[in-house]
Write a protein that holds these residues in place. Structure first.
Motif, mmCIF file in Angstrom:
data_model
loop_
_atom_site.group_PDB
_atom_site.id
_atom_site.type_symbol
_atom_site.label_atom_id
_atom_site.label_comp_id
_atom_site.label_asym_id
_atom_site.label_seq_id
_atom_site.Cartn_x
_atom_site.Cartn_y
_atom_site.Cartn_z
ATOM 1 N N VAL A 60 -109.110 -40.824 91.119
ATOM 2 C CA VAL A 60 -107.664 -40.911 91.255
ATOM 3 C C VAL A 60 -107.191 -40.902 89.913
ATOM 4 O O VAL A 60 -106.754 -40.486 88.814
ATOM 5 C CB VAL A 60 -106.719 -40.848 92.411
ATOM 6 C CG1 VAL A 60 -105.062 -41.209 91.923
ATOM 7 C CG2 VAL A 60 -106.454 -40.160 93.340
ATOM 8 N N ASP A 61 -107.725 -42.846 89.138
ATOM 9 C CA ASP A 61 -107.515 -42.897 88.052
ATOM 10 C C ASP A 61 -108.561 -42.645 87.032
ATOM 11 O O ASP A 61 -107.889 -42.461 86.320
ATOM 12 C CB ASP A 61 -108.034 -44.550 88.426
ATOM 13 C CG ASP A 61 -107.399 -45.594 89.085
ATOM 14 O OD1 ASP A 61 -106.540 -45.184 89.739
ATOM 15 O OD2 ASP A 61 -107.780 -46.155 89.557
ATOM 16 N N ASP A 87 -102.139 -37.832 94.361
ATOM 17 C CA ASP A 87 -101.683 -39.788 95.035
ATOM 18 C C ASP A 87 -102.669 -39.524 96.475
ATOM 19 O O ASP A 87 -103.336 -38.185 96.803
ATOM 20 C CB ASP A 87 -100.142 -39.404 95.616
ATOM 21 C CG ASP A 87 -100.010 -38.000 96.674
ATOM 22 O OD1 ASP A 87 -100.224 -39.035 97.874
ATOM 23 O OD2 ASP A 87 -99.610 -37.146 96.940
ATOM 24 N N ILE A 128 -99.472 -40.256 88.555
ATOM 25 C CA ILE A 128 -99.701 -41.132 90.336
ATOM 26 C C ILE A 128 -98.617 -41.220 89.935
ATOM 27 O O ILE A 128 -98.162 -41.659 90.697
ATOM 28 C CB ILE A 128 -100.763 -42.267 90.087
ATOM 29 C CG1 ILE A 128 -102.439 -41.900 90.041
ATOM 30 C CG2 ILE A 128 -100.624 -42.531 91.714
ATOM 31 C CD1 ILE A 128 -103.151 -42.877 89.634
#
Length: 538
Positions: free
Chosen positions: A470-471, A490, A478
């Protein structure tokens, strides 16, 4: 919409008109002098309605000053620059009366419902009391339109035909007021006894909000729609209004967490019991209906965040046979991809915050259905509050004009990305109703025309590995929402279920490696490259 004769005569006493330029040729069309606006009206508005539609009014220099104080106070964004009324044909700008009648008859024969462009106004000018720009007495009339397709309806429904706010502005005015006045006590009494149409107090209705509600009703195929301050407001008010104390409801396992919290913690205080079934458990539904006096079956379809799908037609038949209502939360589907009411549901509910408004800039919710049910919910809404601000209603109207374009793009992007993700070695599982691997794909194919713009998938790794993925993404934000023009991602285990701990999350099917990705309207190739580079990093 026809212009009120009293409004025009009072505010625009000295209009001159010119013909529309002919854009079909290289040179401008010679200007032809037309009668004054007041003369045109005096000659019989109904017989010259089509001719007026081809006119652009030249306003006097002191036009802004002549706008009434009430108009500028109540309709803050009415800055009328011109009148643009469509002929919807390629005929010459000034056809004869016979030509117009023939064209109207042809349009009526080709259309499912006969269009009505005029708003009836008193001939004596009494509607305006000298200076008003106000809400017409027909503000609650249903949309009548020759438009057949959702793409056109998202643009024009509630506005092009039947808008109750008397103005020639293309965009719907924002009526920023908390209360509405009555000219005389007799008018107030007439309103109370149903002889006069009006608004009264901001919590009970607003002209701008009514336009948005009408647009949604047309898209949903509903008799009535009620807009509220959020999706959760719409669902909780619906429960309070329709489920009696000591009642029984049936819900499904996979659903928005705050809805589950409300059902588990608030409704029991009213003595309401709930049976929870798997979305595909038809036998479980039959058993619940046989053993309990069920008031309501409520579910999302597709559900959040695993996109389970309920056979709306089947469950509606089962519930109706036992006297139970069916309400479908169609937020993930949108009314473009799924018509829950046409499939048999009694009510359809949406968080308009998501795809409907579509720009991550407004909170709202709505519920649509037959007037006999919506009126009950509306009465409860008047008591509980949660009214939508008219500025928010305006943002929804604006956002809905591109709903069909956004949803088409998001449907296509999500399906293509779901297929790519399912084939990737670092993805353990993909949840998307458009994939044959989805457990309710056969149901989705039957009742949906598109499968939505959100995909959930499990990374082949633990919570930390999933967070690293995700990062590593560069395009999506996000954030805890979906359905907007910007992509949003998310990790539900962290975003929505962190407080439950790992074992608590697993009770609801939420794994630590689950990702929910809402695809916006960015270019597919950019999104594809971003997802693939993030997968390569982990």
């Amino acid at each position: 919409m026809a212009v009120s004769s009293c409004y025009a005569a009072r505010v625009f006493p000295s209009f001159e008109c010119r013909s529309d330029p002919d854009f079909s040729s290289g040179s401008p069309k010679p200007e032809t002098r037309k009668p004054s606006f007041s003369a045109a009206l005096g000659g019989g508005f109904s017989s010259s309605a089509y001719a007026l539609s081809s006119l652009i009014f030249r306003f006097p220099p002191d036009f802004v000053r002549q706008l009434s104080t009430k108009a500028r106070r109540n309709c803050s964004n009415i800055g009328v620059a011109q009148v643009v009324a469509a002929s919807w044909s390629e005929n010459t700008p000034s056809p004869s009366s016979a030509t117009f009648s023939a064209a109207a008859a042809a349009a009526s024969a080709a259309a499912p419902v006969e269009p009505s462009l005029d708003v009836d106004m008193p001939a004596d000018g009494s509607c305006c009391n000298g200076t008003d720009v106000n809400v017409s007495d027909s503000f609650d009339l249903k949309e009548r339109s020759f438009l057949r397709y959702d793409g056109s309806l998202t643009v024009h429904a509630g506005e092009r035909l039947g808008r109750g706010i008397v103005t020639d502005a293309i965009t719907t005015p924002i009526v920023n007021t908390s209360a509405y006045f009555f000219k005389k006590t007799d008018e107030l009494i007439d309103f109370k006894e149903g002889r006069h149409k009006s608004f009264e107090y901001g919590r009970y209705g607003n002209p701008t909000t009514v336009v948005a509600e009408e647009k949604m009703s047309v898209l949903e195929g509903a008799e009535s729609t009620l807009l509220m301050a959020s999706g959760m407001c719409a669902s909780t008010v619906m429960f309070f209004a329709l489920v009696p104390a000591g009642g029984h409801i049936v819900i499904t396992t996979d659903c928005y967490r705050k809805t589950r919290v409300f059902i588990e913690t608030v409704l029991p205080k009213m003595g309401v019991k709930a049976t929870v079934i798997d979305p595909a458990d038809i036998e479980g539904l039959k058993s619940a209906l046989d053993q309990n006096d069920v008031t309501l079956f409520f579910t999302e379809s597709p559900t959040n965040p695993l996109f389970r799908c309920v056979d709306i037609e089947l469950v509606s038949k089962l519930c109706h046979s036992k006297g139970a209502l069916v309400c479908i939360d169609g937020t993930f589907a949108t009314p473009l991809n799924q018509k829950a009411l046409a499939l048999g549901a009694d009510l359809v509910l949406h968080s308009a915050t998501k795809f409907i408004a579509g720009h991550n800039d407004v909170l709202a919710g709505y519920i649509s259905g037959p007037e006999k049910l919506i009126s009950v919910i509306r009465t409860m809404h008047f008591i509980l509050g949660g009214a939508l601000n008219p500025n928010a209603a305006y943002l929804i109207i604006r956002g809905m004009k591109t709903l069909h374009l956004r949803v088409q793009q998001q449907n296509l992007t999500a399906l293509r990305m779901a297929e790519i993700l399912e084939a990737h070695p670092k993805v353990a599982r993909v949840y998307y109703p458009g994939l044959p691997s989805h457990p309710e794909h056969h149901i989705a194919k039957k009742q949906m025309t598109g499968f939505g713009g959100v995909v959930s998938f499990e990374i082949d790794g633990d919570l930390r590995t999933t967070a690293d993925f995700v990062d590593a993404l560069k395009i999506p934000y996000i954030a805890p929402s979906f359905g907007g023009v910007e992509s949003i991602v998310d990790q539900p285990a962290i975003m929505s279920y962190w407080d439950l701990g790992q074992q608590g999350r697993l009770k609801y099917g939420i794994k630590d490696n689950l990702v929910r990705f809402s695809f916006g309207v960015e270019d597919f190739e950019d999104l594809k490259a971003d997802v693939l580079q993030a997968l390569e990093i982990i």
